[in-house]
Design a protein around this motif. Sequence first.
Motif, PDB file in Angstrom:
ATOM      1  N   VAL A  56       0.837  -1.203   0.000  1.00 53.91           N
ATOM      2  CA  VAL A  56       0.000   0.000   0.000  1.00 53.91           C
ATOM      3  C   VAL A  56       0.871   1.252   0.000  1.00 53.91           C
ATOM      4  O   VAL A  56       0.635   2.205  -0.764  1.00 53.91           O
ATOM      5  N   ALA A  57       1.891   1.275   0.856  1.00 49.23           N
ATOM      6  CA  ALA A  57       2.778   2.439   0.928  1.00 49.23           C
ATOM      7  C   ALA A  57       3.527   2.659  -0.386  1.00 49.23           C
ATOM      8  O   ALA A  57       3.655   3.794  -0.870  1.00 49.23           O
ATOM      9  N   THR A  58       4.009   1.562  -0.976  1.00 42.23           N
ATOM     10  CA  THR A  58       4.725   1.679  -2.248  1.00 42.23           C
ATOM     11  C   THR A  58       3.818   2.219  -3.343  1.00 42.23           C
ATOM     12  O   THR A  58       4.210   3.109  -4.119  1.00 42.23           O
ATOM     13  N   ILE A  59       2.591   1.703  -3.413  1.00 42.09           N
ATOM     14  CA  ILE A  59       1.633   2.174  -4.419  1.00 42.09           C
ATOM     15  C   ILE A  59       1.340   3.654  -4.212  1.00 42.09           C
ATOM     16  O   ILE A  59       1.295   4.440  -5.178  1.00 42.09           O
ATOM     17  N   PHE A  60       1.148   4.053  -2.951  1.00 40.22           N
ATOM     18  CA  PHE A  60       0.828   5.454  -2.672  1.00 40.22           C
ATOM     19  C   PHE A  60       1.958   6.388  -3.106  1.00 40.22           C
ATOM     20  O   PHE A  60       1.713   7.392  -3.786  1.00 40.22           O
ATOM     21  N   PHE A  61       3.175   6.067  -2.718  1.00 35.13           N
ATOM     22  CA  PHE A  61       4.281   6.972  -3.031  1.00 35.13           C
ATOM     23  C   PHE A  61       4.568   7.009  -4.530  1.00 35.13           C
ATOM     24  O   PHE A  61       4.923   8.073  -5.066  1.00 35.13           O
ATOM     25  N   ARG A  62       4.400   5.891  -5.211  1.00 37.99           N
ATOM     26  CA  ARG A  62       4.579   5.900  -6.667  1.00 37.99           C
ATOM     27  C   ARG A  62       3.488   6.725  -7.329  1.00 37.99           C
ATOM     28  O   ARG A  62       3.739   7.487  -8.273  1.00 37.99           O
ATOM     29  N   TRP A  63       2.262   6.555  -6.861  1.00 42.44           N
ATOM     30  CA  TRP A  63       1.132   7.321  -7.406  1.00 42.44           C
ATOM     31  C   TRP A  63       1.338   8.817  -7.150  1.00 42.44           C
ATOM     32  O   TRP A  63       1.144   9.647  -8.048  1.00 42.44           O
ATOM     33  N   HIS A  64       1.747   9.149  -5.925  1.00 44.87           N
ATOM     34  CA  HIS A  64       1.972  10.545  -5.583  1.00 44.87           C
ATOM     35  C   HIS A  64       3.076  11.150  -6.443  1.00 44.87           C
ATOM     36  O   HIS A  64       2.951  12.286  -6.943  1.00 44.87           O
ATOM     37  N   ALA A  65       4.162  10.402  -6.637  1.00 43.11           N
ATOM     38  CA  ALA A  65       5.266  10.904  -7.459  1.00 43.11           C
ATOM     39  C   ALA A  65       4.815  11.131  -8.898  1.00 43.11           C
ATOM     40  O   ALA A  65       5.197  12.117  -9.536  1.00 43.11           O
ATOM     41  N   ARG A  66       4.000  10.208  -9.414  1.00 47.09           N
ATOM     42  CA  ARG A  66       3.524  10.365 -10.793  1.00 47.09           C
ATOM     43  C   ARG A  66       2.593  11.563 -10.925  1.00 47.09           C
ATOM     44  O   ARG A  66       2.654  12.312 -11.904  1.00 47.09           O
ATOM     45  N   GLU A  67       1.726  11.752  -9.918  1.00 52.42           N
ATOM     46  CA  GLU A  67       0.814  12.899  -9.969  1.00 52.42           C
ATOM     47  C   GLU A  67       1.586  14.214  -9.844  1.00 52.42           C
ATOM     48  O   GLU A  67       1.223  15.211 -10.475  1.00 52.42           O
ATOM     49  N   GLU A  68       2.620  14.206  -9.031  1.00 60.42           N
ATOM     50  CA  GLU A  68       3.454  15.404  -8.913  1.00 60.42           C
ATOM     51  C   GLU A  68       4.144  15.711 -10.237  1.00 60.42           C
ATOM     52  O   GLU A  68       4.301  16.870 -10.618  1.00 60.42           O
ATOM     53  N   ARG A  69       4.554  14.654 -10.930  1.00 64.41           N
ATOM     54  CA  ARG A  69       5.263  14.837 -12.197  1.00 64.41           C
ATOM     55  C   ARG A  69       4.314  15.211 -13.334  1.00 64.41           C
ATOM     56  O   ARG A  69       4.595  16.100 -14.140  1.00 64.41           O
ATOM     57  N   ASP A  70       3.144  14.544 -13.381  1.00 63.20           N
ATOM     58  CA  ASP A  70       2.252  14.718 -14.529  1.00 63.20           C
ATOM     59  C   ASP A  70       1.081  15.642 -14.261  1.00 63.20           C
ATOM     60  O   ASP A  70       0.326  15.966 -15.179  1.00 63.20           O
TER      61      ASP A  70
END
Length: 275
Positions: free
Chosen positions: A241-255
Amino acid sequence: MPAWHPHPSVWLVLGVIWVAYLVAVRRHRTVAGEPPDRRRRTTLFSVGMACLWLGADWPVHDLAEGYLYSVHMAQHLLFTLVAPPLLIAGMPGWMWRDILRPRWLFLVFRFLTRPIVALILFNGLLLFTHWPEIVEASVRSELTHFTLHVLLFGSAIVMWWPVMSPLVELPALTPPAQMMYLFAQSLAPTIPASFLTFGHTLLYPVYGTFPRIWGISALNDQLIAGLLMKLVGGFILWGFVATIFFRWHAREERDGWDALALRQVERELRSKVPR
């Protein structure tokens, strides 16, 4: 500790699967060229196979069947929460398409991997395999033990699919939905884990008849099993869950933030429910 006792059938079955995987990857590379992620996938698959071998061979298998229920629990964690996601991640999409080529098999797999169905199937089997009479039958019969492990492992593949799917035809959930899905998955094991952890009598009397090793009493063995199921199992799920969240957050920050993402979760989950 039981004396060294290798299980040739385990070596044979897992060895054949691993070699077949390597041959298939090599042939596909010859035809389609070198995939950029081949080494990573091969490593993940090999580690997943090693986890299956560790759980199915000496000493884990022997300790789980004739000595400690806590080792039995660790074995189940390897078969359900460790090996399956590694194997799914290690198998490229073309390999899954080859396996699911028969139309009937694809339709059955598509139905079973719908999130609600997958959760019910996996957790239903999880509770079934922890029923006292079933546990006793599994340690009395090698065939029953093997069959239950195959069913549990297969249901784990189905359970992990909505999170790990490499196929666009059977896509994974969106990141927010994946987190909700894994949160739901983390709840069901608390039921048997609570009985194991807080019970004052043996849930599985057959383990009380086995020789005691390492000074672990039958009740303490049961307590350790409950803690493994709840804490280690929960750690794995919440780690995802934590890995999915941080990857999702990083992608949203980027895109850029997608304001509709959370609204899509409910529609997506509903669309996966069989009608």
